[in-house]
Design an enzyme around this catalytic site. Structure first.
Site, PDB file in Angstrom:
ATOM      1  N   GLU A  82       0.844  -1.199   0.000  1.00  0.00           N
ATOM      2  CA  GLU A  82       0.000   0.000   0.000  1.00  0.00           C
ATOM      3  C   GLU A  82       0.881   1.251   0.000  1.00  0.00           C
ATOM      4  OE1 GLU A  82      -1.976   0.771   3.728  1.00  0.00           O
ATOM      5  OE2 GLU A  82      -3.676   1.734   2.761  1.00  0.00           O
ATOM      6  N   LYS A 184     -10.329   0.702  -1.249  1.00  0.00           N
ATOM      7  CA  LYS A 184     -10.237   0.425   0.195  1.00  0.00           C
ATOM      8  C   LYS A 184     -11.492   0.875   0.937  1.00  0.00           C
ATOM      9  CE  LYS A 184      -6.983   1.173   4.033  1.00  0.00           C
ATOM     10  NZ  LYS A 184      -5.819   1.982   4.488  1.00  0.00           N
ATOM     11  N   CYS A 217      -4.665  -3.154   4.076  1.00  0.00           N
ATOM     12  CA  CYS A 217      -4.262  -2.676   5.405  1.00  0.00           C
ATOM     13  C   CYS A 217      -5.365  -2.782   6.471  1.00  0.00           C
ATOM     14  CB  CYS A 217      -3.728  -1.254   5.291  1.00  0.00           C
ATOM     15  SG  CYS A 217      -2.650  -0.789   6.667  1.00  0.00           S
TER      16      CYS A 217
END
Ligand SMILES: *[C@@H]1O[C@H](CO)[C@@H](O)[C@H](O)[C@H]1NC(C)=O
Ligand SMILES: *[C@@H]1O[C@H](CO)[C@@H](O)[C@H](O)[C@H]1NC(C)=O
Ligand SMILES: *[C@@H]1O[C@H](CO)[C@@H](O)[C@H](O)[C@H]1NC(C)=O
Ligand SMILES: *[C@@H]1O[C@H](CO)[C@@H](O)[C@H](O)[C@H]1NC(C)=O
Ligand SMILES: *[C@@H]1O[C@H](CO)[C@@H](O)[C@H](O)[C@H]1NC(C)=O
Length: 516
Positions: A82, A184, A217
């Site tokens: 990321e 995300k 993440c």
């Protein structure tokens, strides 16, 4: 499959998990690259497109070298971290030069390497696509996507400046085609990015290993999309991350990566950035059987690291359609209650045994949460620690190691974590306290001399419990024995540590109690 050899010795019943083999019929070669991202020193100052591209090209140069290296080692899929191309700390406006508009691969097929003229302003996508094609591998990278929108036709959440900006994974097939795009769902204090108007569950297929799901993440801590993917039967997840700062004793990058893989019974391809100032490192290729990982230590040169491993294909599991997070009698997800240990009942205390009268509890903060702790006062013993009705049970035996007077405590927390994100937990953790005072229990420490044989267990109100055993200097150990029963009891049992114990943890996520 598990094979157990049982011998009962004194306090413990040791069971040896015969090194279980993957029940896979095929294998593939995966690679992840921990990238020392070259940062923009002034991320709040807007750059022209030309300057932003120049900056990203320096990171792309490294990606290209690593893609060639990975291909040389036989990799069929390569994952980059990321924020690995643009870095971090941008504002919504200062990132503008870094944005490209990524077409939806579910709507149209596009190969940026062979059809570069189809879209302007896609230099980064083109280089990534060509790297996948040139090296004949699937390539996953994280980029910044700009999607135009209008409030009238698209969504009420369309920002007033007429576009969304998303933290985005892109996947290119081995001929360079853009095959998946994921936005995300759970940004972590990222001013530059929006939350997508609809949560996205993105899965792509490969010829060598079947289906993979995409997460980024902070997503790994939440039901949407991570557990939604798992409940759809996806057994292989791709996890670009910028996991800073690393947080002992429970959430160091590699510790939670393997814990997640073991607890969810999935493969996790985790690529992190490396940055000593941000305190981040820790990437790996994890399966429920083994882990290939990297965690830089203090003083190591600040550099990237390519990991390549041959791993079994995990075929699609059965889709689980029970209510989220609740314990069910779904037999596929549980192992028989009596599968080989504690046959000699006299030597293994039942889980509900009373708290030893000598043990006094104290509260200390760990990972910003008020844990209730009990000290391990003896060389061996049997302890309970409770937070309300949630109780953790520990049997332990210290293996004498010099004159070590290291302090250990059993901690328990049942409640909602509220600092830097809200999520409901039930956690049992055996930790080495950082100092000799009880107030140091729960603080960060990464070294320990004391080896311990132990059994740690609790009855959880969720079937999503992530187990970890972390030894001195960030060495991951696989719990010798991990057992789950249909009623929610999870047990880890471990002995013969290779180094001192830093943390043994059962991290239960009560997704069904999260409030949105
Ligand atoms: C632990 O080590 C001892 C001595 O080396 C060995 O006999 C035993 O089998 C080991 N136990 C496990 C569970 O590996
Ligand atoms: C990012 O921003 C934070 C807070 O503003 C600051 O403390 C940190 O040093 C910045 N890091 C980088 C790499 O720019
Ligand atoms: C790309 O930009 C050029 C120059 O501005 C323009 O002529 C062309 O139509 C654009 N192509 C596309 C596909 O938008
Ligand atoms: C994990 O998945 C394997 C199949 O890949 C299955 O045999 C095993 O029972 C699963 N374990 C658990 C605890 O669900
Ligand atoms: C768990 O412990 C905390 C800290 O002592 C306390 O505030 C909380 O009420 C406890 N939870 C329950 C369910 O007892």
């Amino acid at each position: 499959m598990f094979l157990f050899v049982v011998t009962c010795v004194a306090l413990f019943c040791f069971s040896t998990a015969g090194q279980e083999e993957a029940d896979a019929d095929s294998w593939y070669v995966a690679a992840v690259y921990e990238h020392r991202v070259i940062l923009n020193p002034e991320p709040r100052v807007p750059l022209s497109r030309t300057a932003a591209l120049q900056h990203m090209q320096t990171n792309l140069d490294v990606y290209e070298e690593q893609a060639a290296q990975a291909a040389q080692q036989g990799a069929q899929i390569l994952v980059f971290p990321e924020d690995g191309l643009q870095g971090i700390n941008f504002s919504r406006s200062s990132i503008s030069g870094y944005l490209e508009t990524i077409p939806d691969p579910q709507q149209e097929s596009w190969n940026p390497c062979t059809e570069p003229e189809k879209y302007n302003n896609t230099e980064v996508l083109q280089r990534l696509s060509c790297a996948a094609r040139r090296n004949n591998l699937y390539l996953v990278a994280n980029v910044a996507d700009l999607q135009p929108c209008t409030r009238k036709t698209d969504h009420v959440s369309c920002p007033s400046d007429g576009h969304w900006q998303f933290n985005t994974n892109v996947v290119f097939s081995s001929d360079g085609e853009l095959v998946a795009r994921y936005h995300k769902q759970n940004p972590y204090f990222e001013d530059a990015f929006d939350t997508p108007p609809q949560p996205e569950i993105i899965i792509f297929d490969t010829p060598f290993a079947g289906r993979f799901g995409l997460i980024i993440c902070f997503d790994i801590l939440f039901h949407m999309p991570t557990i939604s993917l798992v409940e759809k039967g996806v057994r292989q997840l791709i996890f670009p991350t910028a996991w800073y700062p690393n947080q002992l004793p429970l959430l160091d990058a590699i510790q939670f990566q393997w814990a997640f893989s073991l607890g969810a019974n999935v493969t996790l391809l985790a690529a992190n950035i490396r940055n000593d100032q941000l305190i981040t490192t820790g990437s790996g290729i994890y399966t429920p059987f083994s882990a290939t990982y990297h965690h830089a230590m203090k003083g190591d040169p600040e550099e990237g690291k390519l990991l390549v491993a041959r791993v079994p294909v995990l075929r699609q599991g059965q889709s689980v359609t029970t209510e989220e997070g609740e314990v069910t009698s779904e037999s596929k997800l549980s192992v028989a209650a009596d599968s080989g240990y504690c046959h000699q009942e006299s030597s293994c205390a039942p889980i509900a045994s009373a708290v030893s009268p000598s043990s006094t509890t104290f509260i200390s903060t760990m990972m910003y949460d008020p844990f209730t702790f009990v000290l391990l006062n003896d060389n061996n013993g049997d302890l309970n620690a409770c937070n309300g009705t949630f109780c953790c049970h520990l049997q332990y035996r210290r293996i004498s190691q010099g004159n070590s007077k290291e302090l250990y405590a059993l901690g328990v927390f049942a409640g909602t974590h509220i600092k830097n994100g809200r999520y409901a937990l039930q956690v049992c953790a055996l930790v080495r306290c950082a100092g000799s005072d009880i107030s140091s229990c729960g603080q960060e420490v990464e070294e320990a001399e004391t080896k311990m044989d132990f059994l740690l267990e609790a009855k959880f109100g969720t079937r999503y419990v992530y187990p970890s055993v972390l030894a001195s200097h960030l060495v991951l150990e696989k719990p010798e024995r991990l057992e789950k029963t249909a009623d929610g009891r999870v047990t880890i049992k471990h002995s013969n540590m290779t180094a001192g114990l830093v943390t043994a943890c059962l991290y239960g996520r009560m997704y069904h109690l999260d409030k949105n």
